[in-house]
Design an enzyme around this catalytic site. Structure first.
Site: not given
Ligand SMILES: *Cc1c(COP(=O)(O)O)cnc(C)c1O
Length: 388
Positions: A54, A107, A179, A204
């Site tokens: 962790r 998101y 992000d 992603k």
């Molecule tokens: C999917 C996504 C998130 C969240 O990520 P998770 O791995 O699903 O928790 C945050 N920002 C963007 C732009 C995303 O596409």
């Protein structure tokens, strides 16, 4: 080195004991101490080493340092999901009584986290269109600690000027957090443009194969220390195997992004000419509002496309129910092409007014273009559009 080389070699060396070129997976909860004093020294931070997964683990640490390298950052931390990365980031920069400004197009899960969860911790969040720099300037007050943006934004592909936001953030002494999930460090490096913090849903493009959930945050060393001092106690740590899979995915990130971009450009141009399509949103099209800015701050335009189908939601539904090669599913950045309806799926946490404010129509369809042969995808869209 260029990023094409860094994604393959950055931070990675053959295993010291066995010579294994691919890093061994340290699938362990705990690490044995040499003796009681060794354990005590590790806990006091007087010696480097692993204690408990962790807190740290060789696979997770390698991923954190590799992502820092790719994003031109000093240090990084890895989390169990993108949302865990965002949660930990927000609570590391702001506390109860303080304030965050976020762009209005983000998101859906992040939107709920900021709008619903953060206020329960006393952290106030204001949403604003960050392309309107005057409004953005007025929204930042003396309790504001962070400006949060996504560019290209999920799902509308709005492009926000990272350099201008960074200047404004510096003037107001707040951190700029970007992000970078849609662009990846292959197409856009926000820290080089002045951002303080960059984060990703590693679910992603970074992992790229749609088989894990993960998140990454990178930034300055002192920020990263604050982030992980909290993060290891909050406990949204990723598993060593998932970190290993992201590391494996990263090796092909540069070539995958090339193909995602190539396919998306071709499909966006095909859709832009289609008589059943009202409008296409792709930063690579010269008709896109953010095209010139995207050309300046990105090296290519990415693999995400949005479009309004003529006939609104019902027509969009027929399309999504008729595709055969594309998969009707959320998530993105996958090898497989994924199609979804933001207003009822990824962004269903936005109410009608909020959807309208950031331009997510009911006929808006989001396409994450995968690595298939572009003309096969076009043929699939063609037969599905013919059913409308
Ligand atoms: C999917 C996504 C998130 C969240 O990520 P998770 O791995 O699903 O928790 C945050 N920002 C963007 C732009 C995303 O596409």
């Amino acid at each position: 080195m260029h990023i094409e080389t860094d994604v393959v070699h950055g931070g990675q060396h053959p295993d010291k004991v066995t010579g294994a070129l691919s890093p061994p997976i340290y699938q362990t909860s705990t690490f044995a101490f040499r003796d009681a004093d060794h354990g005590a020294r590790l806990f006091k931070d007087e010696e480097e080493g692993h204690i408990y997964t962790r807190i740290s683990n060789p696979n997770i640490d390698l991923l954190a340092s590799k992502m820092a390298l790719l994003e031109s950052a000093e240090a990084g931390s890895v989390f169990a999901s993108g949302l865990a990365a965002i949660f930990n980031t927000v609570v590391s920069v702001a506390k109860s009584g303080e304030h965050i400004v976020s762009d209005d197009t983000i998101y859906g899960g992040t939107f709920t986290l900021l709008k619903e969860i953060m206020p329960t911790l006393g952290i106030e969040v204001t949403f604003v269109d960050a392309t309107d720099l005057n409004k953005l300037f007025d929204t930042i007050n003396d309790r504001t600690r962070m400006l949060f943006i996504e560019t290209p934004a999920n799902p509308t592909l709005k492009i926000i000027d990272i350099g201008e936001c960074a200047k404004l953030a510096r003037d107001k002494s707040v951190s700029l957090c970007v992000d970078n999930t849609f662009a990846t460090p292959c197409l856009q490096r926000p820290i080089e443009l002045g951002a303080d913090i960059v984060l990703h849903s590693a679910t992603k493009y970074l992992s790229g194969h749609g088989d894990i959930i993960g998140g990454v945050v990178v930034g300055k060393k002192d920020f990263n220390k604050r982030l992980w001092d909290k993060g290891k106690e909050i406990g949204a740590s990723i598993s060593p195997f998932n970190a290993w899979l992201i590391l494996r995915g990263l090796k092909t990130l540069a070539v995958r992004m090339e193909r995602h971009c190539f396919n998306a450009f071709k499909i966006a141009n095909y859709l832009a000419k289609h008589k059943k399509i009202e409008q296409v949103y792709y930063p690579g099209l010269s008709i896109h509002r953010g095209h010139d800015l995207a050309k300046r701050q990105m090296s290519a335009f990415g693999g995400m496309i949005g479009f309004d189908v003529k006939g609104g939601k019902e027509a969009g539904k027929v399309l999504m129910n008729s595709v055969e090669l594309c998969t009707l599913a959320v998530s993105l950045g996958d090898v497989d092409t994924l199609i979804e309806h933001p207003a009822s799926m990824t962004h269903s946490t936005y109410n009608e007014e909020e959807l309208r404010a950031c331009g997510i129509g009911f006929g808006y369809v989001r396409l994450s273009v995968g690595l298939e042969y572009a003309d096969d995808l076009i043929d699939d869209l063609e037969q599905a559009l013919a059913k409308i």
